[in-house]
Design an enzyme around this catalytic site. Sequence first.
Site, PDB file in Angstrom:
ATOM      1  N   LEU A 189       1.480  -3.773   3.464  1.00 54.74           N
ATOM      2  CA  LEU A 189       2.685  -4.523   3.811  1.00 54.74           C
ATOM      3  C   LEU A 189       2.393  -6.000   4.039  1.00 54.74           C
ATOM      4  O   LEU A 189       3.243  -6.849   3.763  1.00 54.74           O
ATOM      5  CB  LEU A 189       3.329  -3.926   5.059  1.00 54.74           C
ATOM      6  CG  LEU A 189       4.137  -2.632   4.860  1.00 54.74           C
ATOM      7  CD1 LEU A 189       4.639  -2.111   6.191  1.00 54.74           C
ATOM      8  CD2 LEU A 189       5.299  -2.865   3.909  1.00 54.74           C
ATOM      9  N   CYS A 190       1.193  -6.312   4.520  1.00 53.49           N
ATOM     10  CA  CYS A 190       0.865  -7.714   4.760  1.00 53.49           C
ATOM     11  C   CYS A 190       0.856  -8.505   3.452  1.00 53.49           C
ATOM     12  O   CYS A 190       1.237  -9.676   3.410  1.00 53.49           O
ATOM     13  CB  CYS A 190      -0.484  -7.837   5.476  1.00 53.49           C
ATOM     14  SG  CYS A 190      -1.863  -7.086   4.584  1.00 53.49           S
TER      15      CYS A 190
END
Length: 432
Positions: A189-190
């Site tokens: 997700l980063c």
Amino acid sequence: MDHLRTRPGAYTDDDYSSDVFDTLDHFKVLVIGAGGLGCEILKNLALSGFKSVDVIDMDTIDVSNLNRQFLFRQSDVGKPKATVAADFVMKRVPSCKINAHVCKIQDMDEDYYMQFSTIICGLDSIEARRWINHLLVEMVDMDNAESLKPLIDGGTEGFKGQSRVIFPTMTSCIECQLDMHAPRAAVPLCTLATIPRQPQHCIEWAHIIKWEEERKDIQLDTDDPEHITWLYQTALKRAQEFGIQGVTYSMTQGVVKNIIPAIASTNAIIAASCCNEAFKLATNSAPFLANPAAIPDGEDPDTYNPEDEFAPVPNNYMLYTGDNSIYTFTFGHKRKPDCPVCGNLPKDLSVPGDQTLQELVDSFAERPEAQLKKPNLRTGEKSLFYSSPEGLRQQTEGNLNKKLRDLLEDGEEVAVSDPAFSIAFRYKIHLI
């Protein structure tokens, strides 16, 4: 065609005759999907002598379909696949009547599915397979033999493909075999939220993050053109911000629906296998995959016990790999007693007691036997977490940071569901 269909083969019974083909006149077949596999399946069924066929598909024809979905022409772009495919086949084979339905499979009720002798899936969606599989298992009435509808499933992925025959409640079902479909690798997700590097990252950002921020009250439907268009336009803006090229509407469809590029020859081989199985089921002209009454080769009929844990089962799964050559391998896939659809036992799951509920929830997306995107968890006494609707999420999200040992007793059973399915997975949680 009659000469080819009526001559005896290596596996036909001694009393075999062409009279068995009278059954094709009233053997009703439902084909789910009118894409790459579906076009081949409809053509094969008509040429094999089947007279009554229905087809369901909610998609419209795109120009990218024309290189392999041979029932469509340039002038058909934008028209419903099911309607065009049915009209084309009936024009070439007038004796075959095909009823086309432009809708979702979920739009049809149980009475509709009950009318068919067998169902053939030519789908590109695991979720749709799981839905029809669950429905057919639920339809089985032990007092009514006609309620058992054999499911013939075909699937392709590049140069690879498979066909399988399932007798609901009698042989292993789609859910039993789900761990053969590896979950899609997740992108951190980063990366999606901060520094996307590929066009696929921009699409996943729109799919996973932006949709939840701006349209969380709307259930995403990956078959809805308006939804895909919104994701495409949102991803395109994201890509332009970071100077990334290559985001297209078709790529957005592929990423969101996890579509693998199709190859026409693979579709033809797998469709032929599926239709051969339908033909054998209708006529008994040769042994078919997944015959529940069959005894595996090499087994003693007097001592063979299919209920034995280690007993081999009749072949019910054909795997084709054409990467380097033409190779097929047929094997028997056993039913799982803890299958959430056709089994009756909860699955044992050992997890650390100091693991948080959030970590457990996240794990269900990656577990091969579950692959749930928005899991809801509850015990027999209380709700642990609901990802939707929003009201229940707000009431239960406080549990996400709690440790499992504070929420569950060792050996306690947990039911896990997902809004996309009508299945309730049962797990017996063992804290370690």
